[in-house]
Write an enzyme that holds these catalytic residues in place. Structure first.
Site, PDB file in Angstrom:
ATOM      1  N   LYS A 151     -27.448  25.866  46.677  1.00 55.55           N
ATOM      2  CA  LYS A 151     -27.018  25.431  48.008  1.00 55.55           C
ATOM      3  C   LYS A 151     -27.505  26.381  49.090  1.00 55.55           C
ATOM      4  O   LYS A 151     -27.092  26.272  50.243  1.00 55.55           O
ATOM      5  CB  LYS A 151     -25.489  25.349  48.063  1.00 55.55           C
ATOM      6  CG  LYS A 151     -24.893  24.296  47.149  1.00 55.55           C
ATOM      7  CD  LYS A 151     -23.369  24.326  47.228  1.00 55.55           C
ATOM      8  CE  LYS A 151     -22.721  23.842  45.947  1.00 55.55           C
ATOM      9  NZ  LYS A 151     -21.517  24.612  45.628  1.00 55.55           N
ATOM     10  N   ARG A 171     -29.083  37.895  35.081  1.00 47.97           N
ATOM     11  CA  ARG A 171     -30.501  37.667  34.800  1.00 47.97           C
ATOM     12  C   ARG A 171     -31.080  36.966  36.022  1.00 47.97           C
ATOM     13  O   ARG A 171     -30.466  36.056  36.572  1.00 47.97           O
ATOM     14  CB  ARG A 171     -30.694  36.800  33.574  1.00 47.97           C
ATOM     15  CG  ARG A 171     -32.127  36.242  33.535  1.00 47.97           C
ATOM     16  CD  ARG A 171     -32.528  35.679  32.226  1.00 47.97           C
ATOM     17  NE  ARG A 171     -32.589  36.708  31.204  1.00 47.97           N
ATOM     18  CZ  ARG A 171     -33.170  36.514  30.026  1.00 47.97           C
ATOM     19  NH1 ARG A 171     -33.732  35.362  29.736  1.00 47.97           N
ATOM     20  NH2 ARG A 171     -33.184  37.471  29.130  1.00 47.97           N
ATOM     21  N   ARG A 211     -30.700  32.789  24.165  1.00 48.48           N
ATOM     22  CA  ARG A 211     -30.292  33.839  23.238  1.00 48.48           C
ATOM     23  C   ARG A 211     -29.651  35.043  23.915  1.00 48.48           C
ATOM     24  O   ARG A 211     -28.631  35.535  23.435  1.00 48.48           O
ATOM     25  CB  ARG A 211     -31.434  34.260  22.332  1.00 48.48           C
ATOM     26  CG  ARG A 211     -32.691  34.698  23.046  1.00 48.48           C
ATOM     27  CD  ARG A 211     -33.789  34.941  22.049  1.00 48.48           C
ATOM     28  NE  ARG A 211     -34.254  33.683  21.446  1.00 48.48           N
ATOM     29  CZ  ARG A 211     -34.806  33.595  20.256  1.00 48.48           C
ATOM     30  NH1 ARG A 211     -34.938  34.658  19.504  1.00 48.48           N
ATOM     31  NH2 ARG A 211     -35.226  32.437  19.797  1.00 48.48           N
TER      32      ARG A 211
END
Ligand SMILES: [Zn+2]
Lengths: 310, 439
Positions: A87, A109, A59
């Site tokens: 990686k 985030r 969301r």
């Protein structure tokens, strides 16, 4: 009019009362765009916005993406699974590589608190924190403020009860700081294992019972209980949690009759919030989602310099 | 033991003139000349009355302090295994630059120092270094906290103490057995006291600031519970322990009380615990991340009191070099620890100026006591002893800038801090290992 002079949106803590008012007013004026048949304005045409999500999110990521697209920005989205994070590339390396592509805004985030601050140190673009660890989630806090402002007119003097896992909730942190800054009295309650030390310093009053927290409350915010935290013995079972800390119709009688029920989502129905309350007329949970887009449009607009046109 | 042969200058005789000679162990605090010959302290003379000889190098130390060589009993030299952070050579060079003539190095290298081969390797490398190096061996095999390492063999190879520093010995029975068995070899056990169940994954001191920053906290109890356990085992077994890096008020009190009861206990704290609080972390500054974490002003004051009244015996740096690879990352991912050899004296001098410590007490904390506790040479300026000497200029002002750092790593929260008081001349067995003075 107040001038918005933040390059980044890292936390609610960095924002002043005036900043918050301006963001909410701007968001309110953008809200109308989302109800048009053609939901698009050219405001951010030619601007490049990258969302960098190191944690799964549906969301918040979608909300930012819609906000950016409605303002005609070019958006690119990098999920941790497809990025070089797997990686072994460091966050700073990732940031430097992204900078070379000259984005205007990076929305991040991350599961580690302070990651947006680290990016901001190393990158020339503006950074928006879309949730970092257990620190803050400022855009969520702002959309909560917007939702309550719409419903109640003013935040000043309201009693806001926040119930549940305060310790691991970045939403709770941003809400406590934001609502307190705007003049509300924030009361919190939950299992003591989920009330972090020194939370009073953010402006919250810690209550001794659910009844006390909800008594005459204008707003009741419940928080998602995260089952995945269960390796730390925080409470014995979801069943016991629901009986003693869940918000249901019976306990809601303590709150004001016109009290709003909020939740940052996604809801564990029947655990922190009873379905009949979540779906009742006092619930503004879907308004929160709608306002999320408007608030994020406002943030993108203001940090890209829209606030200069006073 | 080790007798490093490299360094920079070697002169047969050195004359240190007009300095304030401070040697608490011999009860000396007077202004005069100190003569060094053939690597040894040859004698003391009233100013200007020392005999002159050909090829003698002399320094005018008016206004400066001449102290017994400083000893840092808690450093991490990273060799073998992590030479990109520090080597025995670079670490001892940083020690000399900070005024230290000897360091004791913790065994959590890669591989760990839990056997005589590694101990010998460290001592071999140290021969060319800039300070005496006293290796500390592991308490447990592999530092894994399961079985005792071979104390006897390591002692023969040259370890001066035992520790699993970096990790606590979680198993209390193993700790008890370690204390008992170390007694056979007269080896001191150095305790990294931490209850992992409370501290695991923690990133900073637990409290209002950790809540605000959204970082997992490490409560003081995580340290204090284990300090108490270790004190209790020392009292029960009657074997000596030394508590490393004390960071909380209650730890200081527990140690003070154990000493009052006559337990064979000594303890150290590090300069950062009496100079900084958790506030240094502020905007996720990984240079202020360490274990135990920086605490609060109340703890800082208690550390100062402990250093003053004798609850704490030693200032040791816990010098822990890390490259930017370990520090320029998310706070949770950042490595614990800071370098400390070059800032210990300037920070201790702040306590002297604040009247927390007098000069003699500072020398006890940085030289006399570490020598006594480890059972190594030094700690005094005795005629005939090896000339390990540190000269401090109490008035020397400087800013500790990144390009001044001698250690191979620059992970210091004190960068750009303004200091007054600094080591300006370091002499190891008569050789000058660091100098910013003209002779
Ligand atoms: Zn340690």
């Amino acid at each position: 009019m107040h001038r918005f002079d933040h390059k980044h949106i890292l936390s609610m803590e960095d924002l002043s009362r005036e900043d918050i008012s301006l963001i909410l007013q701007t968001a309110e004026s953008f809200k109308e765009i989302s109800s048009r048949p053609i939901k698009k304005v050219p405001t951010l045409r030619g601007k490049t916005i990258i969302s960098l999500f190191f944690e799964p999110s549906t969301r918040t990521r979608l909300s930012f993406e819609i906000a950016a697209k409605r303002m005609s920005a070019d958006t690119f989205s990098i999920a941790a699974s497809t990025s070089s994070a797997v990686k072994g590339e460091t966050l700073v390396d990732t940031a430097k590589n992204l900078t070379a592509m000259q984005p205007d805004i990076i929305i991040i985030r991350h599961s580690f608190s302070g990651s947006p601050n680290l990016l901001a140190k190393h990158i020339s673009a503006s950074i928006i924190n879309a949730g970092d660890g257990t620190h803050e989630h400022p855009s969520q806090g702002l959309l909560d403020l917007m939702t309550v402002t719409e419903q109640k007119g003013d935040i000043k003097g309201l009693k806001v009860a926040i119930i549940g896992d305060i310790a691991h909730s970045r939403v709770a942190h941003s809400d406590i700081i934001g609502f307190t800054k705007m003049g509300a009295n924030v009361h919190i309650y939950g299992p003591s294992t989920l009330i972090p030390p020194g939370i009073e310093n953010l402006g919250a009053t810690v209550c001794c019972s659910l009844q006390e927290a909800l008594q005459d409350a204008d707003v009741v915010m419940t928080l998602r209980i995260q089952k995945e935290r269960q390796k730390d013995p925080l409470f014995p079972s979801l069943r016991e949690y629901a009986s003693f800390f869940g918000v249901n119709r019976r306990i809601m009688e303590a709150a004001k009759p016109d009290a709003l029920v909020m939740h940052p989502g996604p809801i564990n129905r029947g655990v922190e919030l009873d379905p009949d309350i979540a779906d009742s007329t006092c619930s503004v949970i879907l308004d929160q989602v709608t306002n999320g887009v408007a608030v994020r449009m406002a943030l993108l607009y203001l940090i890209i310099g829209g606030g200069d046109k006073t | 033991m080790t007798n490093p042969s490299a360094g920079n200058t070697s002169a047969t005789a050195l004359l240190l003139k007009n300095g304030r000679i401070i040697d608490p162990k011999n009860g000396r605090d007077e202004t005069g000349d100190l003569l060094v010959e053939h690597g040894k302290i040859a004698g003391f003379f009233p100013s200007g009355q020392a005999p002159k000889s050909d090829g003698m190098k002399s320094f005018d130390l008016t206004g400066k302090w001449i102290l017994p060589g400083l000893i840092d009993m808690h450093v991490h030299l990273r060799e073998p295994g992590e030479e990109y952070k520090e080597t025995i050579m670079s670490g001892t060079r940083a020690a000399a630059a900070g005024g230290f003539t000897a360091v004791a190095c913790m065994p959590n290298t890669n591989p760990v120092n839990d056997n005589q081969a590694i101990t010998s390797l460290i001592l071999d490398k140290a021969e060319k270094g800039y300070a005496r190096v006293y290796p500390i061996g592991c308490i447990s095999k592999g530092g894994k906290g399961k079985m005792l390492a071979e104390f006897g063999e390591m002692k023969e190879a040259g370890v001066v103490a035992l520790s699993d520093d970096g990790r606590p010995v979680a198993n209390s029975q193993l700790m008890r057995r370690a204390l008992e068995y170390a007694g056979n070899y007269n080896l001191l056990v150095i305790c990294h006291s931490e209850e992992l169940a409370l501290s695991e994954n923690g990133a900073m001191n637990e409290g209002a600031l950790s809540t605000k920053l959204g970082l997992r906290g490490i409560p003081r109890s995580a340290e204090e519970i284990m300090v108490y356990r270790d004190l209790s085992l020392a009292e029960y077994t009657g074997k000596p322990i030394h508590i490393a890096h004390v960071s909380t008020r209650e730890s200081v009190s527990l140690i003070r009380r154990a000493k009052e009861k006559g337990s064979p206990v000594t303890a150290e704290s590090a300069p950062h615990y009496f100079s900084l609080t958790e506030k240094a972390i502020d905007s996720y500054n990984t240079l202020a991340k360490m274990n135990p974490p920086l605490r609060t002003t109340d703890d800082l004051l208690a550390i100062r009191e402990g250093l003053q009244d004798g609850a704490l015996d030693v200032i040791a740096t816990d010098h822990a070099p890390h490259s930017m690879l370990e520090k320029d990352v998310e706070f949770d991912r950042a490595a614990n620890g800071i370098i400390g050899l070059e800032t210990a004296v300037p920070l201790a001098m702040e306590l002297v100026r604040d009247n927390v410590l007098d000069v003699a007490r500072m020398v006890e904390l940085l030289s006399v006591n570490p020598a006594k506790i480890l059972g190594v040479a030094g700690g005094s300026l005795s005629k005939g002893a090896a000339a390990d000497i540190t000269v401090i200029d109490p008035e020397r002002e400087f800013i500790y800038s990144a390009d001044m750092v001698v250690s191979k790593s620059g992970n210091s929260p004190f960068l750009d801090r303004k200091f007054k008081g600094k080591a300006v001349l370091t002499i190891l067995g008569g050789r000058i290992t660091f100098s910013e003075l003209d002779s």
